[in-house]
Write an enzyme that holds these catalytic residues in place. Structure first.
Site, PDB file in Angstrom:
ATOM      1  N   CYS B  50       0.821  -1.196   0.000  1.00 10.96           N
ATOM      2  CA  CYS B  50       0.000   0.000   0.000  1.00 10.96           C
ATOM      3  C   CYS B  50       0.859   1.250   0.000  1.00 10.96           C
ATOM      4  O   CYS B  50       2.077   1.189   0.052  1.00 10.96           O
ATOM      5  CB  CYS B  50      -0.921   0.016   1.212  1.00 10.96           C
ATOM      6  SG  CYS B  50      -0.015   0.186   2.742  1.00 10.96           S
ATOM      7  N   ASP B 450       6.588 -35.163  -6.473  1.00  7.50           N
ATOM      8  CA  ASP B 450       7.737 -35.381  -5.625  1.00  7.50           C
ATOM      9  C   ASP B 450       7.207 -35.392  -4.192  1.00  7.50           C
ATOM     10  O   ASP B 450       6.129 -34.880  -3.930  1.00  7.50           O
ATOM     11  CB  ASP B 450       8.711 -34.208  -5.853  1.00  7.50           C
ATOM     12  CG  ASP B 450       9.757 -34.119  -4.778  1.00  7.50           C
ATOM     13  OD1 ASP B 450      10.370 -35.164  -4.504  1.00  7.50           O
ATOM     14  OD2 ASP B 450       9.952 -33.038  -4.224  1.00  7.50           O
ATOM     15  N   ASP B 636       9.864 -29.866  -6.489  1.00  5.40           N
ATOM     16  CA  ASP B 636      10.521 -28.641  -6.051  1.00  5.40           C
ATOM     17  C   ASP B 636      12.033 -28.746  -5.955  1.00  5.40           C
ATOM     18  O   ASP B 636      12.722 -27.748  -5.992  1.00  5.40           O
ATOM     19  CB  ASP B 636       9.973 -28.192  -4.693  1.00  5.40           C
ATOM     20  CG  ASP B 636      10.556 -29.014  -3.568  1.00  5.40           C
ATOM     21  OD1 ASP B 636      10.640 -30.243  -3.752  1.00  5.40           O
ATOM     22  OD2 ASP B 636      10.948 -28.445  -2.549  1.00  5.40           O
ATOM     23  N   ASP B 640      14.549 -32.897  -8.763  1.00 10.03           N
ATOM     24  CA  ASP B 640      13.352 -33.037  -9.595  1.00 10.03           C
ATOM     25  C   ASP B 640      13.489 -32.304 -10.922  1.00 10.03           C
ATOM     26  O   ASP B 640      12.682 -32.489 -11.820  1.00 10.03           O
ATOM     27  CB  ASP B 640      12.131 -32.442  -8.872  1.00 10.03           C
ATOM     28  CG  ASP B 640      11.834 -33.155  -7.590  1.00 10.03           C
ATOM     29  OD1 ASP B 640      11.894 -34.398  -7.616  1.00 10.03           O
ATOM     30  OD2 ASP B 640      11.554 -32.495  -6.589  1.00 10.03           O
TER      31      ASP B 640
END
Lengths: 56, 761
Positions: B50, B450, B636, B640
């Protein structure tokens, strides 16, 4: 026909003015932070120094 | 990814918010020089939201010594700081005091903006030209005659030139590129249609003809460019959000030279044989052997093992693992380009298959569409030549056929749906890298997950809290608050805020646990063998790999703690929804069979393969692909990444390793795993709408082409037909927004900062 001779250039000129204004705004980075611009209007100007966007 | 367990606020509070901030050498490495002695550093601050944040940050940073200026960009959630001199001002400490987590961002290179501003410029020019030409055309259609009409046509021709050069250039280049490679894309019929329409109109104008199609060629470009620009903006937003996530790989390391000098060296310049100092909380930059020091390493992102590994002198460590508890000195055995990370990149590039073979729907349609249209126009020309013998008339009608079939609606049919779908996913915290990812996701019939870090959070959770004496648990929690070890963080969450145990002295023994003394008693929290030195050993394996942690008072064990990997929010629901959608779910992990079995059991996954090497995951996915499955890979870890590349389509959480996030087609920022079924659902809906839109465009052609072939198309009819079909296609795409809104919202992350902090090394 005679009115067209000046009316059309006037219309095109005004249109081109708008276009160049938009292109200028684009180039000067005014579209880079649209959300920020909306919020910055609420920040008090007094608190800022002369450099402009930076508050101090 | 181990920085923040649920309830780790306290750990953070104890450790101080500055503990995770990068060293000043790293900041200097990531900043860019602006000439003179001014440097610019870009920081990503995800919690800026903001005007008050803008003001607070700019004011605080602006008053720091040597800071020339600070500017917040709220749209991209970034702060760029310009500073003078050689000493890096303490931005991270200042931001931390204000309560903002920041992380370093690699310096911006202004290439991405170029495409966007070129597109916006093109839209502006095309819009200006289309508006003015349409104005002149309306005058012609309303009855302007003779020299007035000629004047208007000439003016239109003039205005159209910059539009064709600016806006058309994008399509001409793309079409030329496609033709050079012997392919066909939607830009080819567009380029042909637009340029022929312009050429024919110019010829007509020169010969004082009645019909000119300048408005058609320019407004066609205008409509298409809007679609293309929106598409680009959407992808850019996703890309910015993904790049704004913190970097997990080390940028450099402190090298201990032979003469005792310490020097910060970028990762690329690390050579085998160098001795590196790794502080607690840092990642290992290259493969190497530990020379001295004891610590625990979090290997979850590298190998998928959920339990931290104790290391001491002589242990071989892999690049990418996180040093948790104690400082280490290591000797590099490989340069960065030969390290584990580079090996993963190489495997991924080798595996890249399913994706590069995929041809997008729009390209497949245009490969059929363009020849048909061009053949129809050619046959029309021949037919009218034979029928009337007037080549000018035959030519005019043939070009009218091309203009009316110019795939305005078809060119918008795909991108506009994908823009709406990507926006819908963006709101749910799922970033889509490109449109083809959604097309590929809609086609999947198997999902491979995974385990560590994806189905689970890779963060331990205490499972036997109920059976532990509350007083002992409170003492253990207070002790645990002094350590960064993942088990400690899980324990610290059980501490009470009000009456804490007062310890005289607290000391962490890296690799073993924490020792504290209080009123003559010695408390130890840590490994069973070390803490309970008076107790008989044995029973170590009772709770598996995660069960060896005890609290001991003067050497006698008073409490045992069992941990298990906490499952990601909604993991079970996500798996159920995928199964309901007809997707077979499988789990591939580098972790032990026991840990995998427990996770699979609790999540309701029947198929799982434990203890896989990275190449094993790729082989499994390739086997599935050979069996005719289209596989979605969700993962992740570094291990992988090759599998992410090998799969038909891939997803990664925001906490994934850097290259994993780069490789994945989708990145979800929130903790909930429901992002996966949601993305699938939206992609399938988008796929349906795309097919509908293409059908609409074809039906439109079925009506318009006969009229054009019979020679009844005037510029007025062309303009109306073109705009109408575009509007119908856009309206149909908007239905996705409406139906998606009606669907239940995916639960937002419990705390937004969880993910952000968890992403922080």
């Amino acid at each position: 026909m005679t009115t067209l001779v000046y009316l059309i250039p006037v219309a095109l000129f005004l249109g081109a003015l708008g276009l160049s204004g938009f292109l200028w705004a684009l180039r000067s980075g005014q579209y880079e932070d649209l959300d920020g611009a909306a919020e910055r209007i609420l920040i008090e100007a007094d608190a800022r120094d002369k450099e402009g966007p930076r508050s101090n | 990814m181990s920085c923040c367990a649920p309830g780790a606020e306290m750990a953070l509070e104890v450790a101080g918010a500055t503990s995770a901030s990068p060293s000043s050498e790293e900041i200097k490495l990531a900043s860019r020089s602006l000439g003179g002695d001014i440097h610019q550093t870009d920081l990503s601050v995800p919690t800026v939201h903001c005007g008050a944040c803008i003001q607070a940050i700019e004011a605080a940073l602006g008053s720091v010594e040597n800071v020339a200026s600070a500017r917040v960009n709220l749209s991209t959630k970034r702060v760029s700081v310009r500073w003078r001199g050689d000493i890096v001002p303490p931005f991270f400490a200042v931001l931390g005091r204000l309560g903002y987590q920041a992380h370093l961002f690699d310096p911006e290179i202004h290439e991405k903006d170029r495409t966007l501003s070129e597109l916006i410029r093109a839209v502006a020019v095309a819009g200006f030209a289309a508006g003015n030409i349409m104005l002149l055309s309306v005058s012609v259609w309303s009855g302007a005659e003779g020299p007035t009409r000629d004047l208007f046509h000439w003016l239109s021709a003039l205005i159209a030139i910059p539009a064709l050069a600016f806006a058309g250039g994008i399509y001409f280049r793309s079409a030329a590129n496609a033709l050079r490679h012997g392919r066909m894309n939607m830009d080819v019929p567009i380029a042909v249609g637009v340029s022929l329409a312009y050429a024919m109109s110019l010829y007509e104008t020169i010969n004082h003809g009645e019909h000119a199609y300048f408005d058609a060629s320019v407004s066609l470009l205008f409509f298409l460019l809007i679609g293309r620009t929106l598409d680009h903006v959407m992808r850019e937003r996703a890309r910015t959000a993904v790049n704004g996530l913190s970097r997990l790989a080390a940028r450099g390391a402190v090298v201990l030279r032979d003469d005792g000098i310490r020097e910060y060296v970028p990762v690329a310049e690390l050579a085998p044989g160098m001795r590196l100092l790794i502080a607690a909380g840092e990642r290992i930059p290259v493969d190497g052997d530990i020379v001295s020091g004891n610590s625990d390493l979090d290997c979850s992102i590298v190998s998928g093992e959920s339990a931290p590994k104790a290391v001491s002198a002589g242990t071989h460590v892999q690049a990418g693992t996180l040093n948790l508890t104690g400082p280490l000195t290591m000797q590099a055995t490989a340069a960065a380009k030969d390290s584990f990370l580079a090996e993963m990149v190489r495997l991924m590039e080798a595996a890249e298959g399913g994706r590069s073979r995929y041809r997008r729907i729009a390209d497949r349609v245009s490969a059929l569409y363009a020849p048909v249209v061009h053949l129809a126009a050619f046959l029309t020309f021949l037919g009218w030549m034979v029928a009337s013998g007037d080549w000018h008339r035959a030519m005019t009608i043939a070009i009218a056929v091309l203009i009316i079939t110019c795939p305005c609606a078809l060119g918008l049919a795909v991108p506009i749906v994908q823009v709406v779908a990507a926006r819908r996913l963006f709101e749910a915290g799922v970033m889509v890298k490109d449109g083809s990812a959604m097309e590929r996701l809609a086609a999947i019939d198997a999902a491979v997950f995974d385990k560590t870090g994806t189905l689970t959070l890779g963060l331990p959770r205490l499972v036997n809290a109920a059976s532990i004496d509350p007083a002992m648990l409170a003492i253990a929690a207070d002790l645990a608050a002094h350590s960064r070890h993942p088990f400690s963080k899980a324990l610290a969450a059980y501490g009470s805020v009000r009456d804490r145990t007062q310890f005289d002295r607290v000391q962490e023994e890296p690799g073993f646990g924490i020792e504290a003394s209080s009123g003559g008693d010695i408390w130890r929290l840590g490994r069973r063998g070390w803490a309970g030195w008076k107790a008989r050993t044995g029973g170590e394996g009772r709770y598996g790999g995660l069960g060896g942690t005890v609290l001991a008072k003067n050497g006698s064990i008073v409490a045992c703690f069992a941990f298990e990997d906490a499952t990601r929010a909604d993991a079970k629901a996500a798996v159920e929804r995928l199964t309901d959608a007809g997707i077979s779910v499988e789990m591939l992990s580098g972790d032990t069979a026991r840990a995998c079995g427990e996770a699979a059991g609790s999540l309701g996954i029947e198929n799982f393969v434990p203890a896989l090497l990275p190449s094993g995951k790729v082989e499994r996915i390739e086997a599935l692909a050979r069996a005719g499955h289209k596989v979605l890979m969700v993962g992740d870890g570094l291990n992988d990444t090759p599998a992410l590349g090998a799969a038909h389509v891939s997803m990664a959480p925001a906490t994934a390793a850097d290259i994993g996030r780069q490789a994945a087609d989708f990145v979800f920022l929130r903790e909930s795993l429901l992002a996966v079924p949601l993305a699938l659902d939206v992609s399938r809906k988008a796929g349906r709408l795309i097919r509908q839109n293409i059908a609409i465009a074809i039906v439109y052609n079925a009506f318009a082409v006969p009229i054009a072939i019979l020679g009844h198309v005037t510029p007025l009819i062309a303009a109306i037909a073109m705009s109408a079909s575009s509007l119908i296609v856009i309206a149909n795409a908007m239905r996705l927004q409406a139906t998606a809104k009606a669907a239940p919202e995916a639960a937002p992350a419990r705390r937004r900062t969880d993910v952000i902090e968890a992403a922080h090394p």
